[in-house]
Enzyme design. Sequence first.
Site, PDB file in Angstrom:
ATOM      1  N   CYS A   1     -12.865  -7.807   1.368  1.00 24.28           N
ATOM      2  CA  CYS A   1     -12.110  -8.773   2.161  1.00 24.28           C
ATOM      3  C   CYS A   1     -12.700  -8.901   3.568  1.00 24.28           C
ATOM      4  O   CYS A   1     -13.020  -7.892   4.206  1.00 24.28           O
ATOM      5  CB  CYS A   1     -10.647  -8.341   2.252  1.00 24.28           C
ATOM      6  SG  CYS A   1      -9.618  -9.520   3.156  1.00 24.28           S
TER       7      CYS A   1
ATOM      8  N   CYS B   1      -7.595  -6.081   8.871  1.00 26.69           N
ATOM      9  CA  CYS B   1      -6.288  -5.430   8.907  1.00 26.69           C
ATOM     10  C   CYS B   1      -6.468  -3.921   9.039  1.00 26.69           C
ATOM     11  O   CYS B   1      -7.155  -3.301   8.230  1.00 26.69           O
ATOM     12  CB  CYS B   1      -5.499  -5.762   7.647  1.00 26.69           C
ATOM     13  SG  CYS B   1      -5.381  -7.537   7.304  1.00 26.69           S
TER      14      CYS B   1
ATOM     15  N   CYS C   1      -5.788  -1.559   5.913  1.00 29.60           N
ATOM     16  CA  CYS C   1      -6.226  -1.938   4.571  1.00 29.60           C
ATOM     17  C   CYS C   1      -7.584  -1.359   4.165  1.00 29.60           C
ATOM     18  O   CYS C   1      -8.607  -1.620   4.818  1.00 29.60           O
ATOM     19  CB  CYS C   1      -6.277  -3.460   4.452  1.00 29.60           C
ATOM     20  SG  CYS C   1      -6.634  -3.992   2.761  1.00 29.60           S
TER      21      CYS C   1
ATOM     22  N   CYS D   1       2.747  -9.103 -10.405  1.00 29.43           N
ATOM     23  CA  CYS D   1       2.255  -9.609  -9.123  1.00 29.43           C
ATOM     24  C   CYS D   1       0.744  -9.437  -9.091  1.00 29.43           C
ATOM     25  O   CYS D   1       0.240  -8.311  -9.207  1.00 29.43           O
ATOM     26  CB  CYS D   1       2.890  -8.855  -7.961  1.00 29.43           C
ATOM     27  SG  CYS D   1       4.681  -8.997  -7.901  1.00 29.43           S
TER      28      CYS D   1
ATOM     29  N   CYS E   1       4.035 -13.532  -9.808  1.00 32.01           N
ATOM     30  CA  CYS E   1       3.885 -13.586  -8.354  1.00 32.01           C
ATOM     31  C   CYS E   1       2.400 -13.476  -8.030  1.00 32.01           C
ATOM     32  O   CYS E   1       1.651 -12.810  -8.743  1.00 32.01           O
ATOM     33  CB  CYS E   1       4.662 -12.443  -7.700  1.00 32.01           C
ATOM     34  SG  CYS E   1       4.504 -12.370  -5.889  1.00 32.01           S
TER      35      CYS E   1
ATOM     36  N   CYS F   1       8.170 -14.221  -1.179  1.00 32.83           N
ATOM     37  CA  CYS F   1       8.216 -12.763  -1.053  1.00 32.83           C
ATOM     38  C   CYS F   1       7.454 -12.414   0.218  1.00 32.83           C
ATOM     39  O   CYS F   1       6.254 -12.662   0.313  1.00 32.83           O
ATOM     40  CB  CYS F   1       7.583 -12.103  -2.275  1.00 32.83           C
ATOM     41  SG  CYS F   1       7.462 -10.294  -2.185  1.00 32.83           S
TER      42      CYS F   1
ATOM     43  N   ARG G   1      12.635  -4.795  -1.552  1.00 37.08           N
ATOM     44  CA  ARG G   1      11.713  -4.050  -2.413  1.00 37.08           C
ATOM     45  C   ARG G   1      11.236  -2.765  -1.742  1.00 37.08           C
ATOM     46  O   ARG G   1      10.666  -2.796  -0.648  1.00 37.08           O
ATOM     47  CB  ARG G   1      10.506  -4.924  -2.756  1.00 37.08           C
ATOM     48  CG  ARG G   1       9.642  -4.339  -3.883  1.00 37.08           C
ATOM     49  CD  ARG G   1       8.390  -5.183  -4.101  1.00 37.08           C
ATOM     50  NE  ARG G   1       8.676  -6.575  -4.399  1.00 37.08           N
ATOM     51  CZ  ARG G   1       9.018  -7.029  -5.595  1.00 37.08           C
ATOM     52  NH1 ARG G   1       9.163  -6.200  -6.601  1.00 37.08           N
ATOM     53  NH2 ARG G   1       9.238  -8.309  -5.772  1.00 37.08           N
TER      54      ARG G   1
END
Length: 359
Positions: free
Chosen positions: A51, A55, A58, A95, A127, A187, A259
């Site tokens: 990616c 972040c 991450c 998901c 999702c 979500c 969640r």
Amino acid sequence: MKHDWTREEILDIYNKPLMELLYEAATVHREYHDPNTVQVSTLLSIKTGGCPEDCGYCPQAARYHTDIEGNDLMGVQQVKAQALRAKASGSSRVCMGAAWRNVKDGQEFDQVLEMVRTINKLDMEVCCTLGMITENQAQRLAEAGLYAYNHNLDTSEDYYKDVISTRAFQDRLDTIGNVRKTNVTVCSGGIIGMGEKVEDRAGMLVALATLDPQPESVPINALVAVEGTPMEDIEPISIWEMVRMVATTRIVMPQTQVRLSAGRTQMSREGQAMCFFAGANSIFAGDKLLTTPNPDVNEDMEMFKMLGLNPQAPFVKKSQPETVEAAESKHLPKGEKPKWSRPGHTIPRNEEAKAKAKA
């Protein structure tokens, strides 16, 4: 439904004596939900690593050196097989997550759309979390049969700039706004334990609770510090912080499914039971959450049996969407190249982790 929450109001709730907070949250929970039913989702990383974002939490960011093995986009039949296993183990939702900054029209997105169609036909909620998306891309996902789109705010707008420098907080809100133009549910939640203040936790809840409508699902994650990321040395939060966050979320967003997400491996069954009592009514099952550890599904089912909890059936909160085949789609790819923000500031600990990875 209250949509004008202030940070001060939410802080007052968060800081209540714990027994009062739990009682209020449990009372609200029972008014809007079956306290003995928990929605179970399986999170599947359909494209892992590489990616371009920075972040700080991450391990999939390409600029950091972690032990994550990157994988190209999975095939439709691979995903179908995983979905069938998830359904057999008690999950009502799959998901799918791809380590992308944003969706780009083309063969890979077409492949994801076919995954959505395939899983929806298995009578499971679908999702996706694919990064930023345009309104047209959201419409194409909706046509395919998508039930929910995940796009976490991560933290408060104030603290966001200390976590991520490659996109802006407004990009998150704009993506949620694009999803809201379809029949797909939202979500969106965040992570606690990243070094933020309690005021930032309240700020994140303000941003979510003042959306109209509020998100149908709000994941509350505890940071899982991964070696090689900028946040590798942050100590885990206490279970009491997690309980307070769950309870506060339940009170300010009563109809939302809260969640209990990342960090459950660090929680005892007693701690998780306290979170369920405080209003959590959704979990991720399976031994991994994209790339971080998660309790084994058999352990979760044992816990459910012990607590008298039952997995929620699919499409209880909203009816199953219809699937439109690709050949009949009314929303064709536009080849869009949206200019999502790149704020340009630097975050010292992110830069240090990047330099360490190069070394």
